[in-house]
Motif scaffolding. Structure first.
Motif, mmCIF file in Angstrom:
data_model
loop_
_atom_site.group_PDB
_atom_site.id
_atom_site.type_symbol
_atom_site.label_atom_id
_atom_site.label_comp_id
_atom_site.label_asym_id
_atom_site.label_seq_id
_atom_site.Cartn_x
_atom_site.Cartn_y
_atom_site.Cartn_z
ATOM 1 N N MET A 1 -54.745 -85.779 63.456
ATOM 2 C CA MET A 1 -53.107 -86.332 62.674
ATOM 3 C C MET A 1 -52.186 -85.809 63.726
ATOM 4 S SD MET A 1 -51.081 -85.688 59.376
ATOM 5 C CE MET A 1 -51.453 -85.922 57.615
ATOM 6 N N ASN A 2 -51.266 -86.975 64.154
ATOM 7 C CA ASN A 2 -50.221 -85.805 64.729
ATOM 8 C C ASN A 2 -49.155 -85.601 63.943
ATOM 9 O OD1 ASN A 2 -51.044 -86.211 67.521
ATOM 10 N ND2 ASN A 2 -50.749 -87.593 67.759
ATOM 11 N N ARG A 3 -48.276 -84.814 63.825
ATOM 12 C CA ARG A 3 -47.250 -84.614 63.371
ATOM 13 C C ARG A 3 -46.180 -84.441 63.924
ATOM 14 N NH1 ARG A 3 -47.906 -78.144 61.956
ATOM 15 N NH2 ARG A 3 -47.817 -78.282 64.222
ATOM 16 N N ALA A 4 -44.918 -84.970 63.574
ATOM 17 C CA ALA A 4 -43.907 -85.127 64.033
ATOM 18 C C ALA A 4 -43.284 -83.299 64.382
ATOM 19 C CB ALA A 4 -42.569 -85.553 63.018
ATOM 20 N N LEU A 5 -43.033 -83.785 65.655
ATOM 21 C CA LEU A 5 -42.227 -82.198 66.140
ATOM 22 C C LEU A 5 -40.995 -81.912 65.405
ATOM 23 C CD1 LEU A 5 -43.387 -82.166 70.196
ATOM 24 C CD2 LEU A 5 -44.433 -80.993 67.766
ATOM 25 N N PRO A 6 -40.335 -79.864 65.144
ATOM 26 C CA PRO A 6 -39.546 -80.165 64.611
ATOM 27 C C PRO A 6 -38.020 -80.118 65.408
ATOM 28 C CG PRO A 6 -40.467 -78.253 65.238
ATOM 29 C CD PRO A 6 -41.801 -79.444 65.649
ATOM 30 N N VAL A 7 -36.971 -80.642 65.134
ATOM 31 C CA VAL A 7 -36.101 -80.509 66.048
ATOM 32 C C VAL A 7 -35.649 -79.210 66.665
ATOM 33 C CG1 VAL A 7 -33.660 -80.442 65.461
ATOM 34 C CG2 VAL A 7 -34.482 -82.577 64.882
ATOM 35 N N VAL A 8 -35.207 -78.849 68.006
ATOM 36 C CA VAL A 8 -35.542 -77.368 68.661
ATOM 37 C C VAL A 8 -34.253 -78.288 69.787
ATOM 38 C CG1 VAL A 8 -36.781 -78.174 70.187
ATOM 39 C CG2 VAL A 8 -36.833 -75.516 69.227
ATOM 40 N N ARG A 9 -33.258 -76.954 70.009
ATOM 41 C CA ARG A 9 -32.468 -77.163 70.971
ATOM 42 C C ARG A 9 -32.557 -75.896 71.677
ATOM 43 N NH1 ARG A 9 -26.524 -75.043 71.121
ATOM 44 N NH2 ARG A 9 -26.742 -74.893 69.599
ATOM 45 N N LEU A 10 -32.240 -75.690 73.042
ATOM 46 C CA LEU A 10 -32.401 -75.194 74.415
ATOM 47 C C LEU A 10 -31.321 -74.843 74.806
ATOM 48 C CD1 LEU A 10 -35.781 -76.459 75.930
ATOM 49 C CD2 LEU A 10 -35.372 -74.664 74.173
ATOM 50 N N ARG A 11 -30.543 -73.697 74.700
ATOM 51 C CA ARG A 11 -29.316 -73.047 75.329
ATOM 52 C C ARG A 11 -29.463 -71.769 76.334
ATOM 53 N NH1 ARG A 11 -26.157 -70.087 70.670
ATOM 54 N NH2 ARG A 11 -27.380 -68.512 70.867
ATOM 55 N N VAL A 12 -28.791 -71.684 77.297
ATOM 56 C CA VAL A 12 -28.910 -70.460 78.569
ATOM 57 C C VAL A 12 -28.518 -69.227 77.529
ATOM 58 C CG1 VAL A 12 -27.745 -69.676 80.374
ATOM 59 C CG2 VAL A 12 -28.014 -71.808 80.356
ATOM 60 N N PRO A 13 -29.193 -68.498 77.616
ATOM 61 C CA PRO A 13 -29.054 -67.434 76.752
ATOM 62 C C PRO A 13 -28.117 -66.619 77.557
ATOM 63 C CG PRO A 13 -30.926 -67.419 78.815
ATOM 64 C CD PRO A 13 -30.133 -68.435 78.848
ATOM 65 N N THR A 14 -26.411 -66.268 75.970
ATOM 66 C CA THR A 14 -25.843 -65.558 76.168
ATOM 67 C C THR A 14 -26.381 -64.556 76.119
ATOM 68 O OG1 THR A 14 -25.790 -65.743 73.650
ATOM 69 C CG2 THR A 14 -24.514 -67.536 74.634
ATOM 70 N N ASP A 15 -25.188 -63.567 76.308
ATOM 71 C CA ASP A 15 -25.066 -62.174 76.223
ATOM 72 C C ASP A 15 -25.863 -61.227 74.083
ATOM 73 O OD1 ASP A 15 -24.237 -61.330 78.271
ATOM 74 O OD2 ASP A 15 -22.327 -60.859 77.706
ATOM 75 N N GLU A 16 -25.144 -62.283 73.332
ATOM 76 C CA GLU A 16 -25.554 -61.591 72.479
ATOM 77 C C GLU A 16 -27.220 -62.548 71.989
ATOM 78 O OE1 GLU A 16 -22.858 -63.648 72.931
ATOM 79 O OE2 GLU A 16 -21.542 -62.215 72.929
ATOM 80 N N ASP A 17 -27.757 -63.209 72.416
ATOM 81 C CA ASP A 17 -29.399 -63.372 72.915
ATOM 82 C C ASP A 17 -30.706 -62.299 72.644
ATOM 83 O OD1 ASP A 17 -28.934 -65.564 71.546
ATOM 84 O OD2 ASP A 17 -29.278 -66.458 74.069
ATOM 85 N N ALA A 18 -29.616 -61.142 74.065
ATOM 86 C CA ALA A 18 -30.239 -60.262 74.280
ATOM 87 C C ALA A 18 -30.786 -59.379 73.161
ATOM 88 C CB ALA A 18 -29.626 -59.518 75.317
ATOM 89 N N VAL A 19 -29.575 -59.506 71.921
ATOM 90 C CA VAL A 19 -29.995 -58.993 70.845
ATOM 91 C C VAL A 19 -30.648 -59.965 69.607
ATOM 92 C CG1 VAL A 19 -29.049 -57.998 68.646
ATOM 93 C CG2 VAL A 19 -27.444 -57.643 70.934
ATOM 94 N N ALA A 20 -30.628 -61.126 69.502
ATOM 95 C CA ALA A 20 -31.327 -62.332 69.012
ATOM 96 C C ALA A 20 -32.549 -61.674 69.061
ATOM 97 C CB ALA A 20 -30.755 -62.909 69.160
ATOM 98 N N TRP A 21 -33.055 -62.070 71.086
ATOM 99 C CA TRP A 21 -34.721 -61.685 71.140
ATOM 100 C C TRP A 21 -35.256 -60.472 70.254
ATOM 101 C CZ3 TRP A 21 -34.374 -64.077 76.725
ATOM 102 C CH2 TRP A 21 -34.623 -64.890 76.817
ATOM 103 N N HIS A 22 -35.129 -58.948 70.815
ATOM 104 C CA HIS A 22 -35.119 -58.195 70.839
ATOM 105 C C HIS A 22 -35.129 -57.981 68.861
ATOM 106 C CE1 HIS A 22 -34.648 -53.807 69.101
ATOM 107 N NE2 HIS A 22 -35.381 -54.028 70.608
ATOM 108 N N ARG A 23 -34.641 -58.878 68.243
ATOM 109 C CA ARG A 23 -35.011 -59.076 66.924
ATOM 110 C C ARG A 23 -36.024 -59.722 66.866
ATOM 111 N NH1 ARG A 23 -33.728 -62.080 64.183
ATOM 112 N NH2 ARG A 23 -31.792 -62.967 64.976
ATOM 113 N N VAL A 24 -35.534 -60.694 66.731
ATOM 114 C CA VAL A 24 -37.009 -61.427 67.159
ATOM 115 C C VAL A 24 -38.667 -61.092 67.020
ATOM 116 C CG1 VAL A 24 -37.472 -64.738 67.581
ATOM 117 C CG2 VAL A 24 -34.875 -64.035 66.744
ATOM 118 N N PHE A 25 -37.907 -60.416 68.367
ATOM 119 C CA PHE A 25 -39.613 -60.036 69.260
ATOM 120 C C PHE A 25 -40.338 -58.901 69.069
ATOM 121 C CE2 PHE A 25 -37.678 -62.982 72.766
ATOM 122 C CZ PHE A 25 -38.451 -64.352 71.912
#
Length: 168
Positions: A1-25
């Motif tokens: 069964m194929n399910r619908a894929l979720p909505v996802v957005r991509l952006r060039v990483p910002t300075d703040e994303d370094a902190v977010a990546w560190h937290r998420v990973f």
């Protein structure tokens, strides 16, 4: 069964994303195939800065992945293979998600977007380097239509790795 894929957005990483990546990973499950523990914040600061340069110079990078509520959930994208072994000179596609977002289709949805962007940048194909025990990432490569091209032993960890390839 194929399910619908979720909505996802991509952006060039910002300075703040370094902190977010560190937290998420910062989770041993997330980092199981990436050294076992999260890198220091400074490593993510350098990584996000390098990705901004890649995007400016090449038109692609490891983008920050956002869910429908614009929360940072990981990254996906492509970059030149950085090691002196393996597929030198080729473009590697990859993804990493925070643990709470696994199993929902985010990696597949974002990787498909990545393939579209890399093709548009004129890249003739990509590889994905995957630890042989990482069944989740192997499943994503298969959903993308990638095929196993090579099996190898990684120099640092001495684990079996797999190189998947997709050309168009």
């Amino acid at each position: 069964m194929n399910r619908a894929l979720p909505v996802v957005r991509l952006r060039v990483p910002t300075d703040e994303d370094a902190v977010a990546w560190h937290r998420v990973f910062d989770d041993p499950d997330v980092m199981e195939f990436h050294g076992g523990r999260s890198a220091e914040l400074s490593a993510y600061e350098e990584l996000t800065a390098r990705q901004r340069r890649h995007d400016a110079e090449r038109g692609f990078c490891l983008w920050t992945m956002l869910d429908r509520d614009d929360r940072v959930i990981g990254f996906t994208g492509a970059q030149p293979w950085p090691q002196d072994w393996g597929p030198k000179g080729e473009i590697e596609i990859g993804w990493r998600l925070g643990r709470e977002h696994w199993g929902r289709g985010y990696a597949t949805a974002a990787a498909r977007m990545t393939l579209e962007r890399v093709r548009a940048a004129g890249v003739p194909g990509v590889v994905a380097m995957v630890d042989a025990r990482n069944a989740r990432s192997i499943a994503v490569t298969e959903r993308l239509g990638m095929r196993l091209a090579e099996v190898f032993t990684t120099p640092r960890s001495q684990r079996e790795g797999r190189c998947y390839r997709l050309t168009w």
